[in-house]
Design an enzyme around this catalytic site. Structure first.
Site, mmCIF file in Angstrom:
data_model
loop_
_atom_site.group_PDB
_atom_site.id
_atom_site.type_symbol
_atom_site.label_atom_id
_atom_site.label_comp_id
_atom_site.label_asym_id
_atom_site.label_seq_id
_atom_site.Cartn_x
_atom_site.Cartn_y
_atom_site.Cartn_z
ATOM 1 N N TYR A 32 0.867 -1.184 0.000
ATOM 2 C CA TYR A 32 0.000 0.000 0.000
ATOM 3 C C TYR A 32 0.893 1.220 0.000
ATOM 4 C CZ TYR A 32 -3.408 3.549 1.284
ATOM 5 O OH TYR A 32 -4.185 4.672 1.297
ATOM 6 N N ASP A 59 9.489 2.652 -0.683
ATOM 7 C CA ASP A 59 8.454 3.410 0.030
ATOM 8 C C ASP A 59 8.728 3.221 1.524
ATOM 9 O OD1 ASP A 59 4.782 3.457 0.084
ATOM 10 O OD2 ASP A 59 6.314 4.374 1.365
ATOM 11 N N LYS A 117 4.862 10.181 7.566
ATOM 12 C CA LYS A 117 4.623 9.807 8.961
ATOM 13 C C LYS A 117 5.641 10.438 9.926
ATOM 14 C CE LYS A 117 2.268 5.585 7.534
ATOM 15 N NZ LYS A 117 0.869 5.743 7.960
HETATM 16 P P1 KE4 Z 1 -0.514 9.019 3.554
HETATM 17 O O1 KE4 Z 1 -0.981 9.583 2.249
HETATM 18 O O2 KE4 Z 1 -1.646 8.296 4.297
HETATM 19 O O3 KE4 Z 1 0.228 10.026 4.430
HETATM 20 O O4 KE4 Z 1 0.605 7.895 3.257
HETATM 21 C C1 KE4 Z 1 0.276 6.863 2.352
HETATM 22 C C2 KE4 Z 1 1.183 5.669 2.622
HETATM 23 C C3 KE4 Z 1 2.258 5.449 1.772
HETATM 24 N N1 KE4 Z 1 3.094 4.408 1.964
HETATM 25 C C4 KE4 Z 1 2.924 3.557 3.012
HETATM 26 C C5 KE4 Z 1 3.892 2.419 3.192
HETATM 27 C C6 KE4 Z 1 1.845 3.748 3.912
HETATM 28 O O5 KE4 Z 1 1.685 2.884 4.950
HETATM 29 C C7 KE4 Z 1 0.969 4.821 3.722
HETATM 30 C C8 KE4 Z 1 -0.214 5.069 4.628
HETATM 31 N N2 KE4 Z 1 -0.395 4.112 5.678
HETATM 32 C C9 KE4 Z 1 -1.761 3.998 6.190
HETATM 33 C C10 KE4 Z 1 -1.844 2.845 7.192
HETATM 34 N N3 KE4 Z 1 -1.174 1.677 6.772
HETATM 35 C C11 KE4 Z 1 -2.209 5.270 6.816
HETATM 36 C C12 KE4 Z 1 -3.514 5.181 7.564
HETATM 37 C C13 KE4 Z 1 -4.667 5.613 6.725
HETATM 38 O O6 KE4 Z 1 -4.710 5.285 5.527
HETATM 39 O O7 KE4 Z 1 -5.537 6.277 7.308
#
Ligand code: KE4
Length: 427
Positions: free
Chosen positions: A144, A239, A267
């Site tokens: 993801y 990533d 994050k």
């Molecule tokens: P954001 O756009 O949510 O800041 O980041 C996307 C992203 C990109 N790459 C990785 C490996 C990620 O885990 C994420 C976002 N993670 C999720 C939970 N696994 C955030 C929580 C959510 O979607 O509300």
């Protein structure tokens, strides 16, 4: 546990916001029940609207590695905000932040800040295509990378948890050039490269998978990806939105000694405020406007208040012994949970890298999305609700990571293990 106020708020929220949440991962869809609404957090603890106090292992899905409300972060944010919240012009804070990131991350000679992990990965894909002139990309089943159209293909995290790993509304042309392989399956990757020689702009991978639950890279996997992309002239994209500054100060690439071409961050780098970043060699980054032809922009990119939170967080993480402490905390929690499961004679696995871990209810190894999906997810849901009742808040989904912070004390971890033992007796 009284959750009256959360339920009232959820009823109102659902009238106004799709699913009552601003991100599906918060909806508790895969575990059922009403999501708790929180209004305060400090250290390892978080309080909901009904005053229930819980030990927090979501930690805002990773950013709160110092624990909630760290005084250095709060002071930096308050001081920056007192001078204004956004200028839309360059600031010294962005320079300081860029110095920290460039010094920390082996692959990064030049970095561009954005406002989310999604923006970082979206920009990294565009950069790979702009730099190579190629169109195809590759990702992994269960990976993801945010809600980027081309990457919402066989996606993990809540996309998988909601049964929509291939989102509606993604134009087929956007997904057509996305190739997919099982995580940890180097042979499958090598075959895709052999079948698409000189056509793949970039391969994007979570070097420690967090969105199928935590799945560590198999021995040789990351090295193998480095070799096959290098031989083909394709760019290797790590990533590190989860793993960056989490598994080591320099991320998974420094922990495992494999240097990608492009790195995505998020994050922790924002310390709880909206920051993402992508970086690479100066040679690759000169492709990015205004230096080069690849356009990317953002009103709040490098926001000075967010930069202040990020700088304060990274400066705390630079202090000696931080990652040894995180490793010890993660190991103690994983060991204690493992003991609780074996004492309860419940088949379970705990996958862990540093202060990242996931509990799977299975007797078999979990090495990819298929094996993660084959675990007893109903039992995970029952365990989740039972341990929340015992005052511990893990992620409300099997396909997520538990995050341990520097603020989780030995007592917190002991209390978590005791709570798990009580929860297991109820499921
Ligand atoms: P954001 O756009 O949510 O800041 O980041 C996307 C992203 C990109 N790459 C990785 C490996 C990620 O885990 C994420 C976002 N993670 C999720 C939970 N696994 C955030 C929580 C959510 O979607 O509300």
């Amino acid at each position: 546990m009284d959750t009256t106020r959360s339920r009232e708020l959820f009823d109102r929220a659902r009238q106004l916001i799709p699913g009552g949440v601003n991100s599906p991962a918060r909806a508790w869809t895969s575990v059922g029940g009403t999501p708790l609404f929180f209004n305060r957090a400090k250290g390892s603890r978080i309080w909901d609207e009904d005053g229930n106090e819980l030990i927090d292992y979501v930690c805002s899905w990773g950013p709160m590695i110092l624990g909630h409300g760290h005084p250095a972060v709060l002071a930096a944010v308050q001081e920056a905000a007192s001078r204004g919240t956004s200028y839309g012009a360059p600031t010294a804070a962005e320079v300081r932040m860029a110095e920290l990131v460039v010094d920390a991350v082996p692959s990064i000679e030049m970095v561009r800040f954005v406002s989310s992990g999604t923006e970082a990965t979206m920009s990294a894909l565009r950069l790979a295509r702009a730099y190579t002139g190629r169109n195809k990309i590759m990702k992994f089943v269960g990976g993801y990378h945010g809600h980027v159209d081309a990457l919402l293909v066989s996606a993990g995290s809540a996309a998988a948890g909601h049964g929509i790993p291939d989102s509606a509304g993604v134009h087929p042309d956007y997904a057509r050039d996305t190739l997919v392989a099982p995580y940890n399956d180097l042979a499958a990757v090598e075959k895709l490269f052999a079948d698409n020689p000189g056509q793949i702009a970039g391969l994007i991978v979570e070097p420690v998978a967090g969105n199928m639950g935590v799945v560590p890279p198999a021995a040789g996997f990351l090295d193998g990806l480095r070799n096959v992309t290098g031989q083909d002239g394709s760019l290797l994209i790590f990533d590190e939105v989860i793993s960056g500054f989490r598994v080591a100060f320099g991320g998974a690439q420094s922990l495992f000694g494999v240097t990608p071409d492009i790195t995505c961050l998020g994050k922790i780098v924002g310390g709880g405020l909206p920051v993402g970043a992508y970086g690479a060699s100066a040679e690759i980054m000169k492709t990015v406007a205004p230096l080069g032809p690849m356009y990317q922009a953002g009103t709040l990119s490098g926001n000075p208040v967010a930069m202040a939170a990020g700088v304060a967080t990274l400066e705390e993480l630079l202090k000696p012994g931080v990652y040894d402490r995180l490793e010890r905390k993660g190991a103690a929690l994983a060991k204690g949970l493992g003991t609780a499961f074996s004492e309860a004679e419940i088949p379970a696995r705990v996958n862990r890298v540093g202060s990242l871990l996931t509990v799977f209810f299975t007797g078999d190894p979990v090495t990819d999305m298929d094996s993660a999906s084959a675990t007893d997810r109903d039992r995970f849901g029952r365990f989740f609700h039972a341990i929340v009742e015992e005052g511990v808040y893990p992620p409300p989904s099997q396909f997520e990571a538990w995050f341990v912070s520097l603020a989780h004390s030995d007592q917190d971890i002991a209390d978590t293990i005791s709570a798990a033992k009580r929860a297991l007796s109820a499921i």
